[in-house]
Scaffold this active site. Structure first.
Site, PDB file in Angstrom:
ATOM      1  N   HIS A   1      58.334 -22.160  12.336  1.00 20.74           N
ATOM      2  CA  HIS A   1      57.675 -21.543  11.209  1.00 20.74           C
ATOM      3  C   HIS A   1      58.766 -20.447  11.154  1.00 20.74           C
ATOM      4  O   HIS A   1      59.185 -19.709  11.945  1.00 20.74           O
ATOM      5  CB  HIS A   1      56.219 -21.220  11.567  1.00 20.74           C
ATOM      6  CG  HIS A   1      55.741 -20.262  10.211  1.00 20.74           C
ATOM      7  ND1 HIS A   1      55.481 -18.978  10.356  1.00 20.74           N
ATOM      8  CD2 HIS A   1      55.398 -20.907   9.137  1.00 20.74           C
ATOM      9  CE1 HIS A   1      54.999 -18.488   9.051  1.00 20.74           C
ATOM     10  NE2 HIS A   1      54.778 -19.532   8.362  1.00 20.74           N
TER      11      HIS A   1
ATOM     12  N   SER B   1      58.003 -17.314  10.857  1.00 22.84           N
ATOM     13  CA  SER B   1      57.426 -16.179  11.640  1.00 22.84           C
ATOM     14  C   SER B   1      57.853 -16.129  12.962  1.00 22.84           C
ATOM     15  O   SER B   1      57.890 -15.207  13.669  1.00 22.84           O
ATOM     16  CB  SER B   1      56.080 -15.941  11.560  1.00 22.84           C
ATOM     17  OG  SER B   1      55.419 -16.977  12.147  1.00 22.84           O
ATOM     18  N   LYS B   2      58.373 -17.307  13.602  1.00 20.89           N
ATOM     19  CA  LYS B   2      58.642 -17.568  14.947  1.00 20.89           C
ATOM     20  C   LYS B   2      60.210 -17.045  15.245  1.00 20.89           C
ATOM     21  O   LYS B   2      60.766 -17.058  14.456  1.00 20.89           O
ATOM     22  CB  LYS B   2      58.478 -19.128  15.453  1.00 20.89           C
ATOM     23  CG  LYS B   2      57.094 -19.520  14.973  1.00 20.89           C
ATOM     24  CD  LYS B   2      55.938 -18.929  15.936  1.00 20.89           C
ATOM     25  CE  LYS B   2      54.509 -18.869  15.619  1.00 20.89           C
ATOM     26  NZ  LYS B   2      53.785 -20.185  15.227  1.00 20.89           N
ATOM     27  N   THR B   3      60.617 -16.803  16.700  1.00 21.13           N
ATOM     28  CA  THR B   3      61.635 -16.371  17.039  1.00 21.13           C
ATOM     29  C   THR B   3      62.797 -16.960  16.689  1.00 21.13           C
ATOM     30  O   THR B   3      63.814 -16.731  16.018  1.00 21.13           O
ATOM     31  CB  THR B   3      61.663 -16.177  18.341  1.00 21.13           C
ATOM     32  OG1 THR B   3      60.629 -15.366  18.901  1.00 21.13           O
ATOM     33  CG2 THR B   3      63.073 -15.801  19.208  1.00 21.13           C
ATOM     34  N   LEU B   4      62.710 -18.508  16.628  1.00 23.10           N
ATOM     35  CA  LEU B   4      63.889 -19.525  16.268  1.00 23.10           C
ATOM     36  C   LEU B   4      63.084 -20.348  15.108  1.00 23.10           C
ATOM     37  O   LEU B   4      61.994 -20.842  15.222  1.00 23.10           O
ATOM     38  CB  LEU B   4      64.079 -20.257  17.343  1.00 23.10           C
ATOM     39  CG  LEU B   4      65.150 -21.328  17.390  1.00 23.10           C
ATOM     40  CD1 LEU B   4      65.734 -21.995  18.669  1.00 23.10           C
ATOM     41  CD2 LEU B   4      64.906 -22.644  16.127  1.00 23.10           C
TER      42      LEU B   4
END
Ligand SMILES: *Cc1c(COP(=O)(O)O)cnc(C)c1O
Length: 379
Positions: free
Chosen positions: A180, A182-185
């Site tokens: 998603h 918002s996630k790091t990757l």
């Protein structure tokens, strides 16, 4: 005053080049080239045999439960404090959600609470690597395997975290990731299911394509399935991000180190833990404030938002949500899960976007320190 975002990606020319190549060339006989490269590289990163790209982590958990044969009458244990996506798929398959407590240090599933929640109906447990932190997966795995309980490791927030040298996502029968925005990757929206078990991989591939075996050219569906696929543009984006994953994690750790520098010695403020033997990829820098300060997460968030600083509440215990108001298991959890109910009201996720600057973090920590200092003087 500029607006400080709570989360967000780090996109470079590499990502733009790969997506451009995918939209230009990943058609006809090349339609799957980016899926294949992304999945192979992802499995290699985790040192596992199989990775299946999916439209979300939610769909990955759904497929994991289906592939494990979890259904009505079965119980699945989740930590009380997590995003509802960890738990919602348990309801999709008609199983019963059981909410165990979290550990006061890692904020992740407590192995003791997990052990206590097991019944003869327990089929699976979904430990969650909260905000990049690692639960005691060695203990959880030992308890689970002794009781015949399958482990679905929700690594959505923890790419690049480690426990005992083994990467987050590689601890369960199945691991699941979210990409998603918002996630790091990130792939915008997206997810991955990883496993070493060929039986689970095969079942997942079948179920996610309307009950067709890969390679079926006669379109003769043998079961009603689901349609859970990622596009090649997303896979290309994911591959570019994965090739930069060390950079992404280093930036997350750097952002955390800025907060630790500014707040590490602030009395009454506790930041994410990184116990010996673990590596935390710090998806979300999180501050737990001492209850004596009287600063609830609602008060802190409103003040931060007033200053154009975006922040989020620490996950409310799932058992406290209206969505589970009618669940007897949630009622039991409200009475039992002390740590979840002690920590959650006093904790917030601070800005942790990959494009944050040192100055922005200074602005957040200066503000927070002022409130904490004045709350301490008046308490
Ligand atoms: C983000 C997240 C998910 C869900 O991911 P989606 O890709 O949005 O479905 C699941 N579990 C946890 C812990 C998450 O943070």
């Amino acid at each position: 005053m500029d607006h400080i975002p709570v989360s967000g990606p780090w996109i470079t020319q590499k990502e733009i080049d790969y997506v451009t190549d995918a939209v230009t060339n990943a058609w006809y006989s090349n339609a799957n080239m980016y899926h294949e490269r992304f999945e192979a590289a992802f499995a290699r990163y985790l040192d596992l045999r199989f990775a299946v790209s999916l439209p979300s982590c939610t769909s990955a958990i759904h497929l994991a439960l289906l592939a494990l044969g979890v259904g009505p009458g079965d119980e699945v244990i989740v930590p009380d404090c997590t995003w509802i996506a960890s738990a919602a798929p348990i309801s999709y398959v008609g199983a019963t959600t059981v909410f165990a407590d979290i550990d006061p240090i890692t904020w992740c599933l407590s192995s003791d609470s997990f052990a206590a929640a097991i019944t003869p109906r327990t089929r699976a447990v979904i430990p969650v690597n909260l905000y990049g932190g690692m639960p005691d997966l060695k203990a959880i795995r030992a308890i689970a395997s002794a009781q015949g309980v399958a482990v679905i490791e929700d690594a959505a927030e923890s790419i690049g975290s480690e426990l005992g040298g083994r990467r987050a996502g590689a601890w369960g029968d199945v691991g699941v990731f979210s990409f998603h925005g918002s996630k790091t990757l990130t792939t915008g929206e997206g997810g991955m299911l990883v496993t070493d078990r060929a039986d689970l991989r095969d079942r997942v591939l079948f179920l996610r394509d309307h009950g067709r075996m890969p390679g079926d050219r006669m379109f003769r569906n043998t079961e009603i399935g689901w349609k859970y696929k990622m596009s090649s543009m997303q896979a290309a984006l994911g591959l570019a991000q994965l090739e930069r994953v060390d950079q992404l994690i280093a930036r997350k750790r750097e952002v955390f180190s800025w907060y630790a520098e500014d707040l590490g010695d602030a009395p009454g403020v506790t930041l994410n833990a990184e116990p010996a033997g673990t590596r935390n990829s710090y998806w979300m820098v999180t501050a737990v404030l001492a209850p004596e300060l009287g600063l609830t997460k609602e008060i802190v968030l409103q003040r931060l938002w007033d200053q154009k600083i975006d922040a989020r509440p620490f996950f409310h215990p799932l058992s406290s949500l209206p969505a589970y108001a009618h669940s007897p298991q949630a009622a039991a959890a409200r009475a039992q899960n002390r740590t979840s109910y002690q920590i959650s009201p006093w904790a917030v996720n601070l800005p942790s976007a990959l494009n944050l600057t040192r100055d922005q973090v200074h602005r957040v920590t200066r503000t927070l320190r002022e409130w904490v200092d004045s709350a301490r003087q008046s308490s």
